[in-house]
Design a protein around this motif. Structure first.
Motif, PDB file in Angstrom:
ATOM      1  N   ILE A 326     -19.395  39.839 135.552  1.00  0.00           N
ATOM      2  CA  ILE A 326     -17.824  40.034 135.623  1.00  0.00           C
ATOM      3  C   ILE A 326     -17.767  40.744 137.225  1.00  0.00           C
ATOM      4  CG2 ILE A 326     -17.417  39.995 133.160  1.00  0.00           C
ATOM      5  CD1 ILE A 326     -17.328  43.272 133.411  1.00  0.00           C
ATOM      6  N   PHE A 327     -18.440  41.210 137.952  1.00  0.00           N
ATOM      7  CA  PHE A 327     -18.214  41.868 139.058  1.00  0.00           C
ATOM      8  C   PHE A 327     -18.668  40.978 140.371  1.00  0.00           C
ATOM      9  CE2 PHE A 327     -18.568  45.565 136.477  1.00  0.00           C
ATOM     10  CZ  PHE A 327     -17.332  46.323 136.649  1.00  0.00           C
ATOM     11  N   LEU A 362     -23.135  31.470 131.520  1.00  0.00           N
ATOM     12  CA  LEU A 362     -22.799  30.239 132.227  1.00  0.00           C
ATOM     13  C   LEU A 362     -21.335  30.098 132.354  1.00  0.00           C
ATOM     14  CD1 LEU A 362     -25.424  27.785 130.821  1.00  0.00           C
ATOM     15  CD2 LEU A 362     -25.099  28.665 133.150  1.00  0.00           C
ATOM     16  N   LEU A 363     -20.459  30.410 131.414  1.00  0.00           N
ATOM     17  CA  LEU A 363     -18.989  30.495 131.364  1.00  0.00           C
ATOM     18  C   LEU A 363     -18.271  31.398 132.435  1.00  0.00           C
ATOM     19  CD1 LEU A 363     -16.170  29.510 130.524  1.00  0.00           C
ATOM     20  CD2 LEU A 363     -16.285  31.368 128.533  1.00  0.00           C
ATOM     21  N   ASN A 364     -18.894  32.772 132.625  1.00  0.00           N
ATOM     22  CA  ASN A 364     -18.498  33.443 133.525  1.00  0.00           C
ATOM     23  C   ASN A 364     -18.969  33.054 134.927  1.00  0.00           C
ATOM     24  OD1 ASN A 364     -17.719  35.258 131.733  1.00  0.00           O
ATOM     25  ND2 ASN A 364     -19.225  36.580 131.952  1.00  0.00           N
ATOM     26  N   LEU A 365     -19.982  32.427 135.064  1.00  0.00           N
ATOM     27  CA  LEU A 365     -20.560  31.835 136.423  1.00  0.00           C
ATOM     28  C   LEU A 365     -19.953  30.604 136.742  1.00  0.00           C
ATOM     29  CD1 LEU A 365     -24.426  32.505 136.212  1.00  0.00           C
ATOM     30  CD2 LEU A 365     -22.883  33.912 137.258  1.00  0.00           C
ATOM     31  N   SER A 366     -19.047  30.094 135.869  1.00  0.00           N
ATOM     32  CA  SER A 366     -18.656  28.725 136.080  1.00  0.00           C
ATOM     33  C   SER A 366     -17.080  28.834 136.727  1.00  0.00           C
ATOM     34  CB  SER A 366     -18.445  27.608 134.958  1.00  0.00           C
ATOM     35  OG  SER A 366     -17.389  28.459 134.140  1.00  0.00           O
ATOM     36  N   PHE A 367     -16.618  30.081 137.027  1.00  0.00           N
ATOM     37  CA  PHE A 367     -15.693  30.210 137.857  1.00  0.00           C
ATOM     38  C   PHE A 367     -15.710  30.084 139.285  1.00  0.00           C
ATOM     39  CE2 PHE A 367     -14.237  32.066 133.808  1.00  0.00           C
ATOM     40  CZ  PHE A 367     -13.134  31.781 133.581  1.00  0.00           C
ATOM     41  N   ASP A 368     -17.038  30.157 139.685  1.00  0.00           N
ATOM     42  CA  ASP A 368     -17.577  29.766 141.062  1.00  0.00           C
ATOM     43  C   ASP A 368     -17.735  28.447 141.377  1.00  0.00           C
ATOM     44  OD1 ASP A 368     -19.591  29.938 143.409  1.00  0.00           O
ATOM     45  OD2 ASP A 368     -18.885  31.601 143.717  1.00  0.00           O
ATOM     46  N   THR A 369     -17.019  27.907 142.421  1.00  0.00           N
ATOM     47  CA  THR A 369     -17.102  26.287 142.808  1.00  0.00           C
ATOM     48  C   THR A 369     -18.797  26.094 143.004  1.00  0.00           C
ATOM     49  OG1 THR A 369     -15.174  26.538 143.732  1.00  0.00           O
ATOM     50  CG2 THR A 369     -16.479  24.402 144.318  1.00  0.00           C
ATOM     51  N   GLY A 370     -19.384  27.070 143.766  1.00  0.00           N
ATOM     52  CA  GLY A 370     -20.748  26.496 144.193  1.00  0.00           C
ATOM     53  C   GLY A 370     -21.668  26.732 143.035  1.00  0.00           C
ATOM     54  N   GLN A 777      -0.943  15.209 138.798  1.00  0.00           N
ATOM     55  CA  GLN A 777      -0.728  16.704 138.461  1.00  0.00           C
ATOM     56  C   GLN A 777      -1.898  16.981 137.150  1.00  0.00           C
ATOM     57  OE1 GLN A 777       3.385  17.681 137.763  1.00  0.00           O
ATOM     58  NE2 GLN A 777       3.920  16.237 139.341  1.00  0.00           N
ATOM     59  N   PHE A 778      -2.850  18.004 137.407  1.00  0.00           N
ATOM     60  CA  PHE A 778      -3.653  18.064 136.209  1.00  0.00           C
ATOM     61  C   PHE A 778      -2.913  19.624 135.728  1.00  0.00           C
ATOM     62  CE2 PHE A 778      -6.348  16.358 139.639  1.00  0.00           C
ATOM     63  CZ  PHE A 778      -6.073  15.168 139.369  1.00  0.00           C
ATOM     64  N   TYR A 779      -3.818  19.674 134.388  1.00  0.00           N
ATOM     65  CA  TYR A 779      -3.277  20.910 133.807  1.00  0.00           C
ATOM     66  C   TYR A 779      -4.468  21.858 133.627  1.00  0.00           C
ATOM     67  CZ  TYR A 779      -1.995  23.823 129.859  1.00  0.00           C
ATOM     68  OH  TYR A 779      -1.804  24.734 129.087  1.00  0.00           O
ATOM     69  N   TYR A 780      -4.333  23.097 134.084  1.00  0.00           N
ATOM     70  CA  TYR A 780      -5.223  23.960 134.347  1.00  0.00           C
ATOM     71  C   TYR A 780      -5.035  24.879 133.218  1.00  0.00           C
ATOM     72  CZ  TYR A 780      -6.810  21.318 138.502  1.00  0.00           C
ATOM     73  OH  TYR A 780      -6.954  20.459 139.353  1.00  0.00           O
ATOM     74  N   GLY A 781      -5.222  24.909 131.790  1.00  0.00           N
ATOM     75  CA  GLY A 781      -4.603  25.886 131.014  1.00  0.00           C
ATOM     76  C   GLY A 781      -5.694  26.987 130.829  1.00  0.00           C
ATOM     77  N   TYR A 782      -6.866  26.784 131.062  1.00  0.00           N
ATOM     78  CA  TYR A 782      -8.083  27.963 130.630  1.00  0.00           C
ATOM     79  C   TYR A 782      -8.055  28.840 131.584  1.00  0.00           C
ATOM     80  CZ  TYR A 782     -11.910  30.115 128.784  1.00  0.00           C
ATOM     81  OH  TYR A 782     -12.688  30.942 128.404  1.00  0.00           O
ATOM     82  N   THR A 783      -7.895  30.136 131.158  1.00  0.00           N
ATOM     83  CA  THR A 783      -8.384  31.249 132.291  1.00  0.00           C
ATOM     84  C   THR A 783      -9.422  31.884 131.922  1.00  0.00           C
ATOM     85  OG1 THR A 783      -6.767  32.444 131.119  1.00  0.00           O
ATOM     86  CG2 THR A 783      -5.991  31.562 132.857  1.00  0.00           C
ATOM     87  N   ALA A 784     -10.172  32.380 132.306  1.00  0.00           N
ATOM     88  CA  ALA A 784     -11.390  32.661 132.361  1.00  0.00           C
ATOM     89  C   ALA A 784     -11.612  33.943 131.596  1.00  0.00           C
ATOM     90  CB  ALA A 784     -11.959  33.138 133.448  1.00  0.00           C
ATOM     91  N   SER A 785     -12.860  33.979 131.006  1.00  0.00           N
ATOM     92  CA  SER A 785     -13.547  35.175 130.512  1.00  0.00           C
ATOM     93  C   SER A 785     -13.849  35.741 131.499  1.00  0.00           C
ATOM     94  CB  SER A 785     -14.629  34.895 129.409  1.00  0.00           C
ATOM     95  OG  SER A 785     -15.448  34.199 129.386  1.00  0.00           O
ATOM     96  N   ARG A 786     -12.509  34.818 132.370  1.00  0.00           N
ATOM     97  CA  ARG A 786     -12.514  35.943 133.321  1.00  0.00           C
ATOM     98  C   ARG A 786     -12.859  36.509 132.687  1.00  0.00           C
ATOM     99  NH1 ARG A 786      -8.435  33.793 134.851  1.00  0.00           N
ATOM    100  NH2 ARG A 786      -8.030  32.360 135.424  1.00  0.00           N
TER     101      ARG A 786
END
Length: 786
Positions: A326-327, A362-370, A777-786
């Motif tokens: 998360i950091f 993997l969900l936490n890491l998937s916020f990173d494009t690379g 126009q796409f819908y990005y409704g989900y926010t992360a576990s973050r």
């Protein structure tokens, strides 16, 4: 008070509340102890009261236990519980008996510090006693076997939380344990594991973390883990060498013997790693301590441990990585090494806890494009897709990861080569009339933005089912998905003809604004030659609606913008363009252009409407002769936005073709713009008599300002192109200003059609002011576990 004065000590116990333990199968008895010191005469000399609690653990309690008999036994053996409270005890035991299943299920899903079970080497033939702690400490000064025995006895005491406070007061015992661990951990894995386990028991409670920090146990554990991982690599190398040697000599005995020894060492090492990592995980609840671990390379050590096969150890390691992820700094460390590739090997797996925590990491890491790109290259797409039909918990997390991957346009097409789309379509239809999960419908919206995916969605009765559900539920998100499908050209686009009436009917009704926006957007995408837009506008009386919603402030900007785009689409039809012109929509567009001149998106789409209307004779005359639209277009011709400039240039070229007066103004403006720097230099330069080339042959000053446009021979080299008298207008030269080969009258030959009439090629809708089509126009409704 003198000691001789005291006669004796009197204790009095008073029972209090009775309750169940929050996590264990146990009863908690609250009671009060009153201690009184009496003198020789029996008088009270000193008194003190203390509140205490006793935990009665019921290890034998199960679904077949006789509650009444157990309750009587508890009351008989515990003097703190009055016999009159027997019914209350029975009720609490009955509650514990029924709570058993849910409690076990919760413990199974969560990693708890107390989940560490006794391991090989902890067995004792005697019972540890807190009063004999000094004897156990003495053993720590003997040889290794006695040290292991003494540490194990202390560990048995530490595993009971009630003893931790008393152990905390014994600095000699704790200091001896820390010293032995620091000096002898390399000599015995069992000794190191046992002593670390003792400190782990303290680490389970935040108030004891200062004690562990004081003895620097955390840093020592980091060193031990690093050393053990290096030993593991050496074991692997030696094992491979023996295997090769046995193959060459055709003997297997040496290798099998070494393999057996290796598995024994591996088991003990994994016990040590597990307890050490658990201790560090507990300490890491303090972010400052976690930062120290990161500086000592904790992420690399954890990722290296992912190569192990022990599922219990892997659950711990992946959980630790999830907490660290998360950091940003820790996530970047994971990105530098092959974290995703190692995690991909764990998906799917039979161990439910390991699969669950791996997906969450993997969900936490998937916020990173690379890292999303690495997931795709590690073949996680088909693996995650296979989980969509599994248990709901894993399915939901897998859906969120797939949603993040679908955000990137470069990966959208890959979903067409998996079973993903049929599965999510089935999940959509299985929802019935219930509201869709935000993750599911958002994922579908992103998938529909790819042409191949959209084709698969429309196969069979796919589009029919989607339209039916969207119109029945009035769901704006499902209609957004349909809108994305409708933007793609191809044979399946004709399938929408059957639903034009249904969509148009929604616009006149007082539906939710978001739903109407998506319906308008879907209709705007239907650039189908066989579609009779005039009939649609008349049948559903849409012209008044479109005109009313062009007024600034009449509705939300998003809705007004969709109305403009809709007008641009229907204006491709000649009869529709005439109908709109007669209704007064063009002045309304001009007014809207004035109001929204700072919004590039509005400007681009309004100019595109003008572009469509100048193709038709009736609307062209209205725009050129009755409005100031050409003047606005000339002003916008040099806008900083490339998309607006492109649409303006195309529109002005058509206007100039059919109106001579505007054509001259447009060509003059283009000439001025192209030569603006040179003209500015000439206008600002002071006349100098010492420069004869600034005067004409007759001695008169050189022409300035606007007069210079009448002397093109001064600006261009006429060799071989124009006669000496310079009798060619500057319009001729502007034809070549962009290096393009232009057609007659100064217009690009590629833009010429048959009189710019309807027989020409209908232009595709241009990109918007922001570089993408208005319907993308796409819908990005989900926010992360973050």
């Amino acid at each position: 008070m003198q000691a001789d004065d005291a006669r004796y000590l009197k204790r009095k116990y008073k029972g209090g509340s009775l309750d169940v333990h929050p996590t264990e199968k146990a009863l908690v008895v609250q009671y009060e102890v009153e201690a009184t010191i009496l003198g020789e005469t029996g008088d009270t000399m000193l008194g003190e009261r203390k509140e205490c609690q006793k935990i009665i653990r019921l290890k034998s309690l199960n679904s077949n236990t006789d509650i009444a008999s157990l309750a009587r036994k508890v009351v008989e053996e515990c003097r703190l519980i009055s016999p009159s409270r027997l019914p209350e005890v029975e009720q609490l035991l009955f509650y514990l008996q029924n709570r058993k299943k849910s409690a076990e299920k919760k413990e199974k899903k969560q990693i708890k510090p107390r989940d560490l079970t006794p391991f090989e080497g902890m067995e004792l033939d005697e019972e540890a006693n807190i009063n004999s702690i000094d004897d156990y400490v003495e053993l720590l000064y003997e040889d290794i076997p006695e040290k292991i025995r003494g540490a194990t006895l202390i560990l048995h005491l530490a595993r009971n939380p009630d003893n931790l406070e008393e152990l905390l007061q014994n600095e000699t015992a704790l200091g001896a344990l820390a010293r032995v661990l620091r000096e002898d951990w390399k000599q015995s894995v069992d000794l190191a594991t046992t002593i670390i386990y003792v400190f782990f028991c303290f680490s389970s409670f935040s108030q004891f973390h200062g004690l562990i920090t004081h003895y620097k146990i955390g840093a020592l554990c980091m060193s031990i883990i690093e050393h053990e991982l290096k030993r593991y690599d050496l074991w692997q190398d030696e094992l491979q060498k023996k295997k090769k040697a046995d193959i060459l000599s055709n003997l297997k005995k040496e290798y099998e013997k070494a393999l057996k020894k290796y598995h024994g060492l591996l088991t003990k090492q994994e016990q040590l790693l597990r307890v050490a990592l658990y201790l560090l995980l507990n300490l890491s609840e303090d972010t400052r301590t976690e930062l120290k671990m990161r500086n000592k390379n904790i992420v690399h050590l954890l990722v290296k441990t992912l190569d192990r096969d022990s599922e219990e150890l892997l659950v711990l390691v992946v959980s630790f990585l999830k907490k660290l992820s998360i950091f940003l700094e820790n996530k970047n460390d994971m990105a530098e090494i092959d974290t995703v590739e190692k995690l991909a090997k764990l998906v799917p797996c039979e161990h439910e806890d390991l699969l669950n925590v791996t997906l969450r990491l993997l969900l936490n890491l998937s916020f990173d494009t690379g890292l999303r790109s690495k997931m795709v290259h590690a073949d996680l797409l088909p693996k995650l897709t296979s989980l969509l039909g599994k248990i709901p918990a894993g399915r939901q997390i897998a859906m969120c990861i797939l949603y993040h991957i679908s955000i990137d346009d470069r990966f959208k097409s890959m979903f067409a080569y998996t079973d993903c789309i049929p599965q999510v379509m089935k999940m959509l239809f299985d929802c019935g009339e219930q509201r869709f999960d935000a993750e599911l419908i958002s994922f579908c919206i992103n998938l529909a933005a790819n042409k191949r995916n959209a084709q698969i969605m429309c196969e069979g009765n796919g589009l029919k089912m989607l339209m039916k559900r969207a119109l029945k539920l009035k769901d704006p998100l499902m209609m957004k998905m349909i809108r994305n499908i409708s933007q793609h050209d191809g044979p399946f686009k004709n399938l929408f003809i059957d639903y034009v009436g249904d969509l148009a009917a929604q616009i006149g009704l007082k539906e939710e604004e978001e739903f109407v926006i998506e319906c308008l957007g879907t209709l705007s995408n239907l650039t189908i030659p066989d579609l009779d837009w005039e009939l649609v506008l008349k049948e559903y009386n849409l012209v008044p609606y479109l005109k009313d919603h062009l007024k600034p402030g009449s509705a939300d900007d998003d809705l007004i913008l969709e109305v403009v785009i809709m007008i641009g689409t229907v204006s491709m039809d000649d009869s529709c363009a005439v109908m709109l012109a007669k209704s007064g929509i063009i002045p309304a567009l001009i007014e809207l252009l004035n109001a929204q001149q700072e919004d590039d998106e509005f400007v681009c789409q309004i100019v595109y409407v003008f572009y469509q209307m100048v193709f038709h004779q009736a609307t062209r005359d209205v725009i050129i002769k009755e409005t100031q639209a050409p003047a606005y277009l000339i002003d916008l011709m040099h806008d900083k936005n490339a998309e607006i400039r492109k649409v303006c240039d195309n529109t002005l070229d058509i206007i100039a073709e059919y109106d001579v007066e505007w054509g001259k103004k447009i060509q003059s403006e283009k000439f001025r713009w192209h030569n603006s720097q040179w003209l500015e230099m000439v206008e600002n330069q002071q006349m100098d008599e010492a420069e004869p080339f600034m005067y004409g042959d007759d001695g008169e000053p050189f022409l300035q300002n606007g007069d210079i446009l009448e002397r093109p021979d001064l600006f261009y080299s006429a060799d071989g192109i124009i006669p000496a008298d310079g009798a060619i207008s500057p319009e001729f030269f502007t034809d070549f200003q962009n290096g393009d080969l232009l057609g007659p009258q100064g217009f690009p030959s590629s833009s010429l059609t048959d009189g710019y009439g309807q027989t020409g090629v209908t232009p595709a809708r241009p990109a918007t002011a922001y570089g993408f089509r208005p319907d993308e126009q796409f819908y990005y409704g989900y926010t992360a576990s973050r």
